[in-house]
Write an enzyme that holds these catalytic residues in place. Structure first.
Site, PDB file in Angstrom:
ATOM      1  N   GLY A  16       0.988  -1.478  -0.008  1.00 48.48           N
ATOM      2  CA  GLY A  16      -0.275   0.343   0.069  1.00 48.48           C
ATOM      3  C   GLY A  16       0.860   1.640  -0.168  1.00 48.48           C
ATOM      4  N   ASP A 146       0.971   1.815   8.467  1.00 51.87           N
ATOM      5  CA  ASP A 146       0.470   0.811   9.549  1.00 51.87           C
ATOM      6  C   ASP A 146       1.167   0.605  10.719  1.00 51.87           C
ATOM      7  OD1 ASP A 146      -1.534   0.180   8.074  1.00 51.87           O
ATOM      8  OD2 ASP A 146      -0.893  -1.776   8.003  1.00 51.87           O
ATOM      9  N   GLY A 191      -5.458   0.066   9.196  1.00 55.07           N
ATOM     10  CA  GLY A 191      -4.381  -0.749  10.082  1.00 55.07           C
ATOM     11  C   GLY A 191      -5.280  -1.938  10.404  1.00 55.07           C
ATOM     12  N   GLU A 246      -9.918  -0.603  11.480  1.00 56.77           N
ATOM     13  CA  GLU A 246     -10.398  -1.171  10.463  1.00 56.77           C
ATOM     14  C   GLU A 246     -10.025  -3.066  11.391  1.00 56.77           C
ATOM     15  OE1 GLU A 246      -8.829  -1.179   6.684  1.00 56.77           O
ATOM     16  OE2 GLU A 246      -7.053  -1.764   7.129  1.00 56.77           O
ATOM     17  N   GLN A 300      -6.342   9.040   4.232  1.00 57.28           N
ATOM     18  CA  GLN A 300      -5.111   8.931   4.952  1.00 57.28           C
ATOM     19  C   GLN A 300      -3.814   8.408   4.538  1.00 57.28           C
ATOM     20  OE1 GLN A 300      -6.557   5.761   7.797  1.00 57.28           O
ATOM     21  NE2 GLN A 300      -7.595   5.320   6.553  1.00 57.28           N
TER      22      GLN A 300
HETATM   23  O1  F6P Z   1      -0.086  -1.166   3.161  1.00 54.64           O
HETATM   24  C1  F6P Z   1      -0.828  -1.045   4.079  1.00 54.64           C
HETATM   25  C2  F6P Z   1      -2.445  -0.713   4.400  1.00 54.64           C
HETATM   26  O2  F6P Z   1      -2.645   0.873   3.716  1.00 54.64           O
HETATM   27  C3  F6P Z   1      -3.385  -1.483   5.478  1.00 54.64           C
HETATM   28  O3  F6P Z   1      -3.738   0.066   5.896  1.00 54.64           O
HETATM   29  C4  F6P Z   1      -4.981  -1.420   4.645  1.00 54.64           C
HETATM   30  O4  F6P Z   1      -5.690  -2.671   5.577  1.00 54.64           O
HETATM   31  C5  F6P Z   1      -4.190  -2.273   3.282  1.00 54.64           C
HETATM   32  O5  F6P Z   1      -2.756  -1.533   2.909  1.00 54.64           O
HETATM   33  C6  F6P Z   1      -5.289  -1.076   2.431  1.00 54.64           C
HETATM   34  O6  F6P Z   1      -4.496  -2.067   0.909  1.00 54.64           O
HETATM   35  P1  F6P Z   1      -4.856  -2.095  -0.574  1.00 54.64           P
HETATM   36  O7  F6P Z   1      -4.814  -0.563  -0.604  1.00 54.64           O
HETATM   37  O8  F6P Z   1      -4.156  -3.263  -1.286  1.00 54.64           O
HETATM   38  O9  F6P Z   1      -6.476  -2.636  -0.256  1.00 54.64           O
END
Ligand code: F6P
Length: 413
Positions: A16, A146, A191, A246, A300
């Site tokens: 992410g 995270d 997170g 979350e 965020q």
């Molecule tokens: O990289 C961490 C994160 O931002 C988490 O906080 C979140 O649950 C996840 O990635 C979301 O991932 P994606 O963008 O692949 O849905």
């Protein structure tokens, strides 16, 4: 002194995005362009997926001024991926392909910027290259909003997201209390397994305009207790602001939001989200109050306009350090942050940790930093996070809007 290793390098972004992952990209790319040992600098399109597909951008062809704008450009400019690599001992198909690409471009340095899963990828590639006797120095550059990477005091990306979350909660708190009738507001914060981000909402409360209640994945979630907490505050003041991670889950490990989602990413992690509206609906049915669910979602992690200058500087320094260490002979390590005090003030030193000690472990908030009711944070957390969010970067603007890097992204042949 290690012997000089001459060859090109690949830099890749994974997982992410964050508001400052491109600051690390700049740190790596600038240092690599300046290193006489590195003959060419490639940026992988979508991380390791771009390496496997032979899609590499030639960074040497980019305008240095545009590259510098990466410092304040959010999200992963080269593209990211969530791609799980098999164990090289079980299935070496991908590794053979990577080796082929490395040989094609004489890649002797590989820098990978990501979180837990990306450090696992980095570690596996490092092991494989060593096992086949191909000389290539592999370094991990940390990143994740995270903040759950093991062994490092904090992770680039976290502080800027924390600052955005704290600021947004302060603002939401103002709006959520305006009417003369009751209102309950639920804010959902990212997170997946660790609550560092949701905990950052406590900064807002600490400075007088934040959530009444904060729930983290570090403790099992109890819906009855959650309702009781809300009822108590609602009865007393008619207004409640709640921050939830979350990743909150019941005692059996199932996510509270799980009923809403079935999608998973390449690593088998559930794609979370939708929790705020789910909880808002439950609260509404119960109390009849006016209720709003707000999911901060992508906002965020891409809010470069509210980035922490400390975070931007440290992210860039981590990238630069990875290159300097590799050129000096290091391999198989991730750059990590060590918190130190200088003249009574926060300072951060860089150190190197073996990739094997970082990959696949998660660092959670110490339980003693969470209050006994499991709905708020103690002073220790505030003391931890406050130095990290300090400083405002000077943002390049155009027509009063952010001026992000515009890269040519010329593919290598
Ligand atoms: O990289 C961490 C994160 O931002 C988490 O906080 C979140 O649950 C996840 O990635 C979301 O991932 P994606 O963008 O692949 O849905």
């Amino acid at each position: 002194m290690e012997k000089k290793l001459i060859g090109s390098c690949i830099f890749g972004q994974s997982g992410g995005p964050t508001a400052v992952i491109n600051a690390s990209a700049y740190g790596v790319i600038r240092a690599a362009l300046d290193a006489p040992e590195i003959t060419r600098v490639y940026g992988a399109a979508h991380g390791i997926v771009g390496v496997l597909k032979d899609q590499l951008y030639v960074m040497d062809e980019e305008d240095p001024k545009e590259l510098e704008l990466l410092l304040h450009t959010p999200s992963s400019e080269l593209g990211s991926c969530r791609y799980k690599m098999a164990d090289p001992e079980t299935d070496d198909t991908d590794y053979k392909k990577i080796l082929e690409i490395f040989k094609k471009y004489n890649v002797r340095y590989f820098f990978y910027n990501g979180g837990n899963d990306s450090m696992d990828t980095c570690n596996k590639i490092s092991r494989y290259m060593e096992s086949v006797g191909y000389e290539c120095r592999v370094m991990g550059v940390p990143k994740t909003i995270d903040n759950d990477l093991f062994g490092t005091d904090h992770c680039p990306g976290f502080a800027s997201a924390a600052k955005y979350i704290a600021t947004s909660c302060m603002e939401i708190n103002k709006d959520a209390r305006v009417y003369d009738n009751g209102m309950i507001t639920v804010v959902e914060i990212m997170g997946r397994h660790a609550g560092w981000l949701a905990a950052s909402a406590a900064l807002a409360s600490y400075f007088g305009s934040g959530p009444d209640l904060i729930y983290l994945p570090e403790n099992d979630f109890d819906m009855d207790q959650f309702f009781a907490d809300i009822d108590r505050i609602y009865k007393a003041s008619g207004k409640v602001l709640v921050a939830v991670s979350e990743g909150i889950h019941y005692a059996d490990g199932s996510f509270v939001s799980e009923a809403k989602t079935s999608a998973t990413d390449g690593f088998g992690h559930a794609q979370l989200g939708g929790l705020a509206s789910m909880l808002a609906n439950l609260i509404k049915a119960r109390t009849g109050a006016k209720v709003r669910g707000i999911e901060l979602s992508l906002l965020q992690r891409c809010a470069a306009h509210l980035a922490s200058a400390t975070d931007v500087n440290e992210a860039c320094a981590a990238g630069k350090k990875a290159v300097e260490a590799a050129v000096a002979g290091d391999t198989g390590h991730m750059v990590a942050f060590k918190r130190v005090e200088k003249n009574g003030k926060y300072a951060c030193e860089l150190e190197l940790l073996p990739l094997s000690s970082v990959a696949n472990y998660e660092k959670k908030i110490p339980l003693e930093w969470i209050n006994d009711e499991h709905n708020g944070l103690k002073q220790e957390f505030i003391d931890y996070v406050l130095p990290l969010i300090q400083g405002e970067p000077e943002l390049p603007l155009e027509h009063s809007l952010p001026r992000y890097a515009r890269l040519k992204k010329i593919l290598a042949k």
